[in-house]
Scaffold this active site. Structure first.
Site, short mmCIF file in Angstrom:
data_model
loop_
_atom_site.label_atom_id
_atom_site.label_comp_id
_atom_site.label_asym_id
_atom_site.label_seq_id
_atom_site.Cartn_x
_atom_site.Cartn_y
_atom_site.Cartn_z
N HIS A 161 16.40 -10.38 -52.35
CA HIS A 161 17.48 -9.96 -53.29
C HIS A 161 18.44 -11.17 -53.03
CE1 HIS A 161 16.18 -5.64 -53.09
NE2 HIS A 161 15.64 -5.59 -52.28
N HIS B 199 42.87 -32.65 -40.13
CA HIS B 199 42.93 -32.25 -41.99
C HIS B 199 44.84 -32.94 -42.97
CE1 HIS B 199 40.09 -29.27 -39.99
NE2 HIS B 199 39.22 -29.45 -41.24
#
Length: 434
Positions: free
Chosen positions: A59, A346
């Site tokens: 799947h 970041h």
């Protein structure tokens, strides 16, 4: 028959999840102090990347094939539209040429950064390790070597790439290459020194004749390996599958084409394809670059499983070292320090690469990220919490893309000739009007 089949499937799934949880828990160190040699829990093992097991399920593999079919239809529709509108195939790479502008300068700067990282930390460690056991002024030598290392990291790895980016006005992709490499090399150099200094001290106390400084080839391998935690030896695969490397590299370029679902594309292109390509070329056995973050029911689990490579570095060298210095007290403060370091790095990367200061990501990290980390903690179970986690993730991703895009275009269409310091800190999108 249906009920028996469902019970059997449920049993197998539960057994699989139990074994997965036990394996994940065994990889987390249970103590804080630095131990040499490494315990079994801290040794890296050969582990396949998480999606390899998922792709064995028919799947999941069908869903992957559906995305490939959509990509083929997207390319075909683009070709048809080009022929209908222009009467020819339009191959314009203006965006790529702009994004990767001044690439030779990027290559030269990266070579300087890499070669200096290859030579300076290793020589400093070798000289210090040769003098330390016999010296009567060990503290002085340690302070001197540590000061030289900090000076090198501040000038060569800290100042040089940032100066090149700002002085030459590099475009976004070129900026990200240099700044992300800057962060990566700093973290690797810190890990190499942090792991080997206790080894030298341990061998000196135990009066053994073992080799204190790793071989140079081991250090070279570590600089290229897709990990931020230094070890003398890593689990290795028996051979390189070059067909697999080519497939992973093509996956990176295939992930660039669609302009949607940035979160999934970044995850699949970098954490899955790019790191696995390097791991395969280096026969690096530990492929656990991420875990099943999509099944997280808490942000605490999401932070641990989204990027295991960076999480391990923060855990070993920020969280554990902070607890070691405070004698295992102030765990909440240690977590706050981890969030602060991650948020600052970041925001630094985005500020340098975009060319403006707009601390949206920093605020989301320090405000909503910290709150969700304590509210949506590991005690939250059940499907509803997974839905809440995904909802918050999508909202946060949308806010980042929206606000940073607005500020990007405001900086270009509403420039200030001689900006003051306040103008540099104040978002341009707040005052820019079309």
């Amino acid at each position: 028959l249906k009920a028996d089949l469902m019970r059997q499937l449920d049993t197998q799934v539960n057994e699989f999840m139990d074994s997965l949880i036990e394996e994940s828990a065994s990889l987390v160190s249970s103590h804080v102090s630095t131990v040499f040699p490494l315990s079994d829990k801290e040794k890296m093992l050969i582990k396949q990347f998480f999606c390899s097991d998922l792709f064995e399920v028919n799947h999941i593999r069908t869903i992957y094939h559906m995305f490939i079919a959509l990509l083929i239809l997207f390319i075909f529709s683009t070709l048809v539209v080009d022929f209908i509108d222009e009467g020819r195939l339009v191959l314009e790479f203006d965006l790529l040429v702009y994004a990767f502008g001044q690439f030779p300068l990027v290559v030269v700067t990266w070579m300087c950064m890499f070669l200096s990282t290859l030579v300076v930390p290793y020589i400093l460690l070798s000289v210090w390790a040769s003098v330390y056991p016999t010296s009567n002024h060990r503290a002085l030598w340690t302070v001197l070597a540590g000061s030289l290392l900090l000076l090198y990291q501040g000038l060569c790895l800290g100042f040089l790439p940032t100066y090149v980016v700002l002085k030459n006005g590099l475009p976004p992709a070129s900026c990200f290459i240099l700044i992300l490499e800057q962060v990566r090399l700093i973290m690797k150099a810190h890990s190499f020194i942090r792991e080997n200094v206790p080894r030298v001290q341990y061998l000196e106390r135990s009066k053994t004749n073992s080799l204190a400084v790793p071989q140079f080839t081991q250090y070279i391998y570590f600089l290229f390996a897709p990990t931020l935690i230094y070890r003398d030896n890593y689990p290795r695969n028996p051979c390189i599958r070059w067909g697999y490397v080519a497939t992973m590299v093509l996956c990176v370029f295939n992930s660039i084409l669609p302009g949607v679902l940035v979160l999934f594309l970044a995850f699949f292109a970098f954490l899955h394809c790019w790191l696995n390509a390097f791991a395969e070329m280096l026969r690096f056995g530990d492929r656990m670059f991420y875990k099943d973050w999509w099944n997280s029911t808490s942000f605490a689990n999401y932070y641990r499983t989204w990027n295991v490579v960076v999480h391990d570095w923060l855990y070993y060298y920020v969280y554990r070292d902070f607890l070691w210095m405070t004698q295992k007290r102030f765990r909440a403060a240690a977590m706050l320090v981890v969030f602060t370091v991650s948020a600052v790095v970041h925001e630094y990367v985005l500020a340098i690469c975009f060319g403006f200061f707009y601390p949206v990501l920093f605020c989301i990290f320090m405000c909503f990220g910290m709150v969700f980390n304590f509210i949506l903690n590991d005690r939250r179970k059940g499907p509803i919490w997974n839905v809440i986690m995904w909802t918050a993730l999508f909202l946060g991703q949308g806010v980042l893309i929206c606000l940073y895009s607005q500020e990007w275009y405001a900086q270009r269409f509403c420039p200030i000739q001689e900006p003051s310091f306040i103008d540099l800190l104040k978002p341009r999108s707040w005052t820019c009007s079309p």
